[in-house]
Design a protein around this motif. Structure first.
Motif, short mmCIF file in Angstrom:
data_model
loop_
_atom_site.label_atom_id
_atom_site.label_comp_id
_atom_site.label_asym_id
_atom_site.label_seq_id
_atom_site.Cartn_x
_atom_site.Cartn_y
_atom_site.Cartn_z
N TYR A 101 0.88 -1.19 0.00
CA TYR A 101 -0.01 0.00 -0.02
C TYR A 101 0.72 1.37 -0.16
N LEU A 102 1.87 1.32 0.80
CA LEU A 102 2.59 2.52 0.90
C LEU A 102 3.48 2.78 -0.29
N ARG A 103 3.88 1.76 -0.96
CA ARG A 103 4.67 1.91 -2.14
C ARG A 103 3.90 2.70 -3.21
N ALA A 104 2.77 2.57 -3.41
CA ALA A 104 1.65 3.04 -4.12
C ALA A 104 1.43 4.71 -3.94
N VAL A 105 1.92 5.12 -2.75
CA VAL A 105 1.45 6.18 -2.27
C VAL A 105 2.26 7.49 -3.12
N GLU A 106 1.82 8.33 -3.42
CA GLU A 106 2.57 9.57 -4.10
C GLU A 106 2.69 10.78 -3.24
N VAL A 107 3.96 11.44 -3.49
CA VAL A 107 4.21 12.46 -2.47
C VAL A 107 3.14 13.74 -2.44
N ALA A 108 2.26 13.69 -3.35
CA ALA A 108 1.14 14.69 -3.47
C ALA A 108 0.11 14.31 -2.41
N ASP A 109 0.09 13.06 -2.32
CA ASP A 109 -1.06 12.62 -1.32
C ASP A 109 -0.40 12.83 0.17
N LEU A 110 0.78 12.92 0.36
CA LEU A 110 1.39 12.90 1.60
C LEU A 110 1.31 14.63 2.12
N GLU A 111 1.18 15.32 1.19
CA GLU A 111 1.22 16.78 1.41
C GLU A 111 -0.21 17.32 1.79
N GLN A 112 -1.29 16.60 1.91
CA GLN A 112 -2.45 16.98 2.60
C GLN A 112 -2.64 17.12 3.99
N PRO A 113 -3.32 17.78 4.68
CA PRO A 113 -3.26 17.98 6.08
C PRO A 113 -3.94 16.46 6.52
N THR A 114 -4.94 15.87 5.94
CA THR A 114 -5.42 14.89 6.47
C THR A 114 -4.75 13.55 6.00
N ALA A 115 -3.44 13.62 5.76
CA ALA A 115 -2.83 12.44 4.85
C ALA A 115 -2.63 11.21 6.19
N LEU A 116 -2.17 11.84 7.15
CA LEU A 116 -1.93 10.61 8.29
C LEU A 116 -3.28 9.87 8.84
N LEU A 117 -4.29 10.58 9.01
CA LEU A 117 -5.32 10.24 9.43
C LEU A 117 -6.04 9.17 8.38
N ARG A 118 -5.87 9.48 7.00
CA ARG A 118 -6.38 8.57 6.03
C ARG A 118 -5.61 7.52 5.74
N PHE A 119 -4.35 7.72 5.68
CA PHE A 119 -3.29 6.37 5.65
C PHE A 119 -3.38 5.47 6.86
N ARG A 120 -3.78 5.92 8.07
CA ARG A 120 -4.11 5.26 9.18
C ARG A 120 -5.00 4.25 9.17
N SER A 121 -6.16 4.87 8.61
CA SER A 121 -7.47 4.11 8.56
C SER A 121 -7.29 3.01 7.42
N HIS A 122 -6.63 3.55 6.34
CA HIS A 122 -6.57 2.45 5.30
C HIS A 122 -5.61 1.21 5.81
N LEU A 123 -4.53 1.65 6.49
CA LEU A 123 -3.53 0.57 6.93
C LEU A 123 -4.41 -0.28 8.16
N LEU A 124 -5.23 0.24 8.82
CA LEU A 124 -5.84 -0.46 9.81
C LEU A 124 -6.82 -1.44 9.12
N ARG A 125 -7.38 -0.98 8.24
CA ARG A 125 -8.33 -1.76 7.46
C ARG A 125 -7.85 -3.13 6.91
N ARG A 126 -6.58 -2.78 6.49
CA ARG A 126 -5.67 -3.91 5.53
C ARG A 126 -5.19 -4.87 6.75
N ALA A 127 -4.78 -4.13 7.92
CA ALA A 127 -4.41 -5.21 9.03
C ALA A 127 -5.70 -5.96 9.35
N GLN A 128 -6.98 -5.52 9.24
CA GLN A 128 -7.92 -6.15 9.73
C GLN A 128 -8.36 -7.10 8.78
#
Length: 167
Positions: free
Chosen positions: A121-148
């Motif tokens: 998942y993280l290798r598919a992330v682009e730099v522009a996605d990380l520059e958004q203010p809510t990036a960490l919250l969004r990535f956290r929820s995506h990663l949690l769902r994948r772990a579940q």
């Protein structure tokens, strides 16, 4: 008529009554507001002086101090090269999984699968996605769902991000 004949009218002084009345009303309003807040009429419970709570017994204190039935499984730190942005950019990511104590051995056994899914998942992330203010919250929820999805909903309660650094 000459200028000497024009009489000057005496200038009336303005009344100070509105000023005094305004100050008195402001003080009364401030005192009333302070009383309403400190007594608990507005904005929550009363302060310590207004209402004292009865002391709790040692058993009640011990019951309140019971920790949740969770364990934390640390993930190895990951360094992921990011796509886009022109230059070589990397993401350093470290996290821990919050799991029930009974599920900790199962989660540790399947941890390589979780790391693989996170890397994909993280290798598919682009730099522009990380520059958004809510990036960490969004990535956290995506990663949690994948772990579940990998471990099962009942085995993973939460994902705690310990480090999320882009350089």
């Amino acid at each position: 008529m000459s200028d000497a004949e024009i009489e000057e009218e005496p200038v009336k002084k303005k009344s100070k009554l509105p000023l005094i009345l305004g100050v008195v009303l402001a003080l009364a309003g401030g005192g009333g507001g302070f009383y309403a807040v400190s007594s608990g009429m507005i904005l929550g419970p009363p302060s310590d002086g207004a209402k004292a709570e009865k002391p709790k017994s040692e058993e009640e204190l011990a019951a309140a101090m019971v920790l949740p039935d969770v364990a934390f499984v640390p993930l190895d730190p990951m360094v992921i090269s990011l796509q886009g942005g022109g230059g070589a950019r990397h993401l350093r990511f470290t996290a821990q999984l919050e799991v029930p104590i009974a599920a900790k051995p199962d989660v540790e056994l399947l941890l390589p699968r979780v790391v693989d899914v996170f890397n994909s998942y993280l290798r598919a992330v682009e730099v522009a996605d990380l520059e958004q203010p809510t990036a960490l919250l969004r990535f956290r929820s995506h990663l949690l769902r994948r772990a579940q999805l990998v471990l099962g909903d009942e085995r993973v309660n939460n994902l705690l991000v310990m480090e999320f650094v882009v350089n």
